[in-house]
Design an enzyme around this catalytic site. Structure first.
Site, short mmCIF file in Angstrom:
data_model
loop_
_atom_site.label_atom_id
_atom_site.label_comp_id
_atom_site.label_asym_id
_atom_site.label_seq_id
_atom_site.Cartn_x
_atom_site.Cartn_y
_atom_site.Cartn_z
N ASP A 90 -25.15 -20.08 -10.55
CA ASP A 90 -26.54 -20.80 -10.05
C ASP A 90 -27.14 -20.61 -11.67
OD1 ASP A 90 -28.79 -22.20 -9.44
OD2 ASP A 90 -29.29 -20.56 -7.49
N ASP A 125 -32.77 -26.92 -12.33
CA ASP A 125 -33.39 -28.05 -11.43
C ASP A 125 -34.83 -27.13 -11.00
OD1 ASP A 125 -31.76 -25.95 -9.94
OD2 ASP A 125 -32.84 -26.76 -8.17
N ALA A 193 -34.73 -25.53 -2.73
CA ALA A 193 -36.26 -25.31 -2.23
C ALA A 193 -36.56 -24.89 -0.87
CB ALA A 193 -37.22 -26.04 -3.16
N CYS A 276 -19.87 -5.21 17.87
CA CYS A 276 -19.34 -5.81 16.90
C CYS A 276 -17.78 -5.52 16.83
CB CYS A 276 -20.15 -5.97 15.61
SG CYS A 276 -19.07 -6.64 14.25
N CYS A 278 -16.02 -5.72 14.02
CA CYS A 278 -15.30 -5.59 12.91
C CYS A 278 -14.94 -4.07 12.47
CB CYS A 278 -16.46 -6.02 11.65
SG CYS A 278 -17.62 -4.54 11.12
N CYS A 281 -17.79 -1.31 12.65
CA CYS A 281 -18.62 -1.14 13.88
C CYS A 281 -17.54 -0.45 14.92
CB CYS A 281 -18.92 -2.09 14.47
SG CYS A 281 -20.23 -3.00 13.40
N1 GUN Z 1 -31.63 -20.70 -4.95
C1 GUN Z 1 -32.46 -21.03 -3.77
N2 GUN Z 1 -32.92 -22.18 -3.94
C2 GUN Z 1 -32.81 -22.85 -5.02
C3 GUN Z 1 -32.95 -23.86 -5.44
O1 GUN Z 1 -33.62 -24.76 -5.13
N3 GUN Z 1 -32.14 -24.47 -6.64
C4 GUN Z 1 -31.37 -23.45 -7.39
N4 GUN Z 1 -31.01 -23.73 -8.58
N5 GUN Z 1 -30.99 -22.23 -7.03
C5 GUN Z 1 -31.45 -22.03 -5.61
ZN ZN Z 2 -19.46 -4.99 12.58
#
Ligand code: GUN
Ligand code: ZN
Length: 481
Positions: A90, A125, A193, A276, A278, A281
């Site tokens: 990201d 973005d 978003a 659970c 796993c 757990c």
């Molecule tokens: N991580 C959570 N929401 C967003 C987003 O709208 N844009 C980006 N780039 N990363 C995110």
């Molecule tokens: Zn577990």
């Protein structure tokens, strides 16, 4: 190399497929666990062992880190993290949404993501929050689109770029953004978003936003839901056509001492059992987990296990064609999810266009089932039946003489030609004792049959109990004594 996406199976608008970026391929739906190089309750190696085929990390954190920046530049992200699967990075937009500004430009972050060998790069973005007014959304969306265009033009058509879809809570802007991102050649589209909506349990609006974006995004594109989230909402999101998730929830919940389950979460403090299968757990009691010096890490491992297992369950449900049943089950675990489920069902006519033809079964799970895609499709199919001049719809199994054709009745679908009795959905539907909502839905089928066959005289034979429903839903029809 460009990002490619291949769909293998479908259910509702959900897909089971393969996402390929460079030389790396992952199965979808996929969960990319978030990994932060500075605080790793779970290592990338452990994530891989647990079945994660890809992960996501934040290039902005790497670019600002004294410890990791040079390492990533000289050895590459995969070696630094010790992970040879798909790694998406990201851009720093998330920091932008939290802190209001970042000290990096669009092209700087993209060049950095390229230099550290990320498999999928995200431009810078603008994640416009849900509270923003239309003017702000339009302005910021314009800036996002400018940056996507810049990314594409600078890095070329084959660069492994994600094209985030923004647009706040305005459906027309989300749809337009989705369409433009497709036109710019992005085949991997994160819907952005939405974290504030999920954090505030606004699942009805989440469905509106995602469905609007999906309307614009080409059906062949892979769709990522940015920042989702809790495993209880994965099935709902997949049903809308989301293919990839990037959850930090496993770690965030662990930090708060919260224990995830596929349908919710619990405070570890309040648990006396660990329900659970796993490894963690099964090898700890609730007391032992609470008192362990490694509590946060162990909780994170368990939480990630639950999240990845839910993704496997969803992939299997898509193969079997039982995704509606899973969505129904998950969304009954919290009223906010039920709201999202109902919002989804209210759009079933749109989903029907993308749904598959045949499925393993149709389990009736209450009134919501009457709004499913299969019921809508069946009602529309009735129009295409060729009928003789007199037809008896037999709701009680009686075969009265004097009719050219007798059609049995199966709610919530309606009348059916006997030769369709073994085919989907009639033959694969399991229903309990009839209830009023189900019978009413079946009656809409009769009403549709009558409306679309004006030359045919339709009569109904029905148990006394259901006569009032029939008269209400199919007004004017002849009900035989
Ligand atoms: N991580 C959570 N929401 C967003 C987003 O709208 N844009 C980006 N780039 N990363 C995110
Ligand atoms: Zn577990």
């Amino acid at each position: 190399m460009p990002i490619t996406f291949e769909v293998m199976e479908k259910d509702i608008a959900g897909r089971q497929g393969r996402l390929k970026a460079g030389s790396r391929t992952i199965r979808t739906p996929a969960l990319l666990p978030v990994i932060n190089p500075h605080l790793q309750p779970v290592t990338a190696g452990e994530m891989k062992e647990m079945g994660a085929e890809g992960l996501i990390t934040n290039a902005y954190i790497f670019s600002r880190s004294e410890e990791f920046r040079e390492q990533a530049l000289s050895h590459g992200l995969h070696r630094v993290l010790g992970f040879d699967g798909l790694i998406m990075t990201d851009s720093g937009s998330f920091q932008l949404s939290v802190y209001g500004e970042v000290e990096i430009t669009n092209m700087e972050t993209l060049r950095f993501q390229e230099a550290i060998g990320s498999d999928i790069h995200v431009p810078l973005d603008i994640p416009t929050p849900p509270g923003a007014d239309r003017l702000q959304v339009e302005r910021e969306l314009g800036l996002t689109m400018t940056r996507l265009r810049e990314a594409r033009e600078t890095l070329g058509p084959d660069a492994p770029l994600a094209g985030p879809v923004q647009g706040g809570i305005f459906p027309d802007l989300r749809e337009q953004a989705g369409r433009e991102v497709g036109e710019l050649g992005f085949s991997f589209c994160p819907i952005g978003a939405v974290v504030p909506l999920m954090e505030a349990y606004r699942y009805g609006e989440l469905v509106d936003v995602v469905m609007a974006a999906k309307k614009g995004i080409p059906a062949s594109s892979c769709v990522h839901l940015f920042g989702a989230g809790h495993p209880a909402m994965f099935a709902l999101a997949v049903a809308m056509g989301c293919d990839v998730f990037d959850s930090a929830a496993y770690a965030l919940y662990a930090r708060e001492g919260r224990y995830l389950t596929p349908s919710g979460s619990a405070k570890l403090q309040e648990l006396s059992e660990l329900p659970c299968p796993c490894r963690i757990c099964r090898s700890h009691s609730a007391d032992e987990l609470r008192e362990s010096p490694e509590k946060e890490r162990l909780l994170a491992l368990h939480n990630l296990h639950v999240s990845l297992a839910e993704i496997s369950r969803i992939r299997q449900a898509i193969q079997d064609g039982v995704l509606w049943e899973l969505v129904d089950e998950r969304c009954r675990s919290h009223p906010a999810l039920l709201k999202g489920y109902r919002a989804l069902l209210s759009r079933a006519a749109t989903l029907e266009e993308r749904d598959r033809v045949s499925k393993r079964r149709f389990f009736y799970r209450g009134s919501e089932s009457c709004a499913r895609t299969e019921v809508i499709r069946y009602h529309a199919m009735l129009e295409r039946l060729t009928l003789p001049s007199t037809v008896l719809v037999s709701m009680d199994g009686r075969e009265l003489p004097g009719f050219d054709l007798v059609l049995p009745f199966r709610p919530p679908f309606g009348p059916y030609p006997p030769e369709l009795g073994e085919t989907f959905p009639i033959g694969q539907s399991e229903i309990p004792d009839w209830d009023e909502v189900m019978v009413a839905a079946g009656c809409w089928g009769i009403a549709n049959l009558i409306e679309t066959h004006p030359g045919c005289r339709v009569s109904i034979s029905c148990p006394d109990k259901w006569t009032p429903v029939v008269r209400k839903e199919v007004p004017g029809v002849e009900v035989l004594p």
